[in-house]
Enzyme design. Structure first.
Site, PDB file in Angstrom:
ATOM      1  N   ASP A  34       0.849  -1.189   0.000  1.00 30.93           N
ATOM      2  CA  ASP A  34       0.000   0.000   0.000  1.00 30.93           C
ATOM      3  C   ASP A  34       0.882   1.236   0.000  1.00 30.93           C
ATOM      4  O   ASP A  34       2.107   1.144   0.113  1.00 30.93           O
ATOM      5  CB  ASP A  34      -0.898   0.000   1.246  1.00 30.93           C
ATOM      6  CG  ASP A  34      -0.068  -0.069   2.536  1.00 30.93           C
ATOM      7  OD1 ASP A  34       0.341   1.000   3.041  1.00 30.93           O
ATOM      8  OD2 ASP A  34       0.213  -1.186   3.020  1.00 30.93           O
ATOM      9  N   ASP A  72       0.587   3.621   2.383  1.00 30.61           N
ATOM     10  CA  ASP A  72       0.381   4.215   3.702  1.00 30.61           C
ATOM     11  C   ASP A  72      -0.721   5.274   3.583  1.00 30.61           C
ATOM     12  O   ASP A  72      -1.786   4.970   3.040  1.00 30.61           O
ATOM     13  CB  ASP A  72       1.706   4.774   4.245  1.00 30.61           C
ATOM     14  CG  ASP A  72       1.702   4.892   5.768  1.00 30.61           C
ATOM     15  OD1 ASP A  72       1.177   3.969   6.426  1.00 30.61           O
ATOM     16  OD2 ASP A  72       2.211   5.887   6.293  1.00 30.61           O
TER      17      ASP A  72
END
Length: 278
Positions: free
Chosen positions: A216, A218
């Site tokens: 991802d 973040d």
């Protein structure tokens, strides 16, 4: 081939503790001066190379990052005769160029944990004597890093050859302000488990390197959804087989090298940086 017996510990993060990568496997329940490790040790072989697999969070993934007994995990693997630790970790990306689904081989870290014991030299009756002031540059074993990099490239996967890992306490994710601060500090990836595992491995005299999966971005990217467990698990499940392939192939490559001198030097390095141990 090393004149000293090579045995490789594999610490698997979420979904990366599959015992099927091992042949002739058996389970061993152990304890250490620091308590019990996260789970049983699963010992076996990968193409004739002796290996020991340990699930960092337990096979049921029921141990949160702060409660992982990192000291017991590393001690148990050394006690089992391991000379190397090859580990996997899921992490967030702090850089646009490290896209979710890509791999990185960390070479440094920033430790933002606050609750974790970072040394075996704690003054306990069964602990090593003295105080170990351990230099942490280089943080990861460079020879093992290069083997992982070569393996990833041979398999044709996208990989970033360097990355600074920020380790936070967890289990929550970062605020946006924190995420941006870590970027300004030079962090490239963020997770909850590299520290103190990398520190303890070095203090144990083990050759340690990691494969990181970016799952991802973040929460630092403006106009994009923040990190969440569902998206992390989706990206992770799509890439977990890559990491298994890397670890299996890297184990064989590690065992092809002569590590005798490096193993001796790693142990002496700890002795040389321990005060009051005699």
């Amino acid at each position: 081939m090393s004149s000293q017996q090579i045995k490789i510990g594999i610490i698997g993060g979420s979904g990366l503790d599959d015992p099927d990568i091992l042949e002739n496997r058996h389970e061993t329940t152990v304890t250490t001066p620091y308590g019990n490790p996260s789970d049983v040790l699963i010992e076996g072989e990968i193409q004739g190379v002796k290996c020991v697999l340990l699930a960092r969070h337990g096979r049921k993934h029921n141990i949160m990052p702060s409660n992982v007994n990192y000291r017991a995990n590393v001690w148990a693997l050394r006690q089992a005769g391991c000379t190397h630790l090859l580990v996997s970790t899921a992490c967030g990306s702090l850089r646009e160029e490290i896209k979710p689904g890509t791999l990185a081989i960390p070479n440094d870290f920033i430790d933002r944990t606050t609750k974790r014991c970072q040394t075996f030299h704690d003054g306990g009756e069964e602990s090593p004597k003295g105080v170990c002031h351990l230099p942490m540059y280089p943080a990861f074993n460079e020879r093992c890093r290069q083997i992982l990099l070569k393996t990833v490239k041979e398999l044709g996967f996208n990989v970033h050859d360097k990355a600074t890992m920020v380790t936070i306490e967890g289990p929550r994710f970062s605020s946006r302000a924190e995420s941006n601060m870590f970027r300004q500090w030079g962090g490239d990836l963020i997770n909850m488990t590299t520290c103190p595992e990398v520190v303890l491995a070095k203090e144990a005299g083990l050759m340690y390197a990691a494969v990181a999966i970016a799952t991802d971005y973040d929460c630092w990217r403006e106009g994009h959804e923040s990190v969440n467990v569902q998206d992390v698990l989706k990206t992770f499940s799509e890439n977990v087989e890559k990491v298994k392939q890397i670890l299996v192939k890297a184990v064989v490559k590690v065992a092809e090298d002569d590590w005798s001198e490096a193993i001796t030097e790693a142990k002496q390095f700890v002795v040389n940086n321990t005060m009051g141990g005699k």
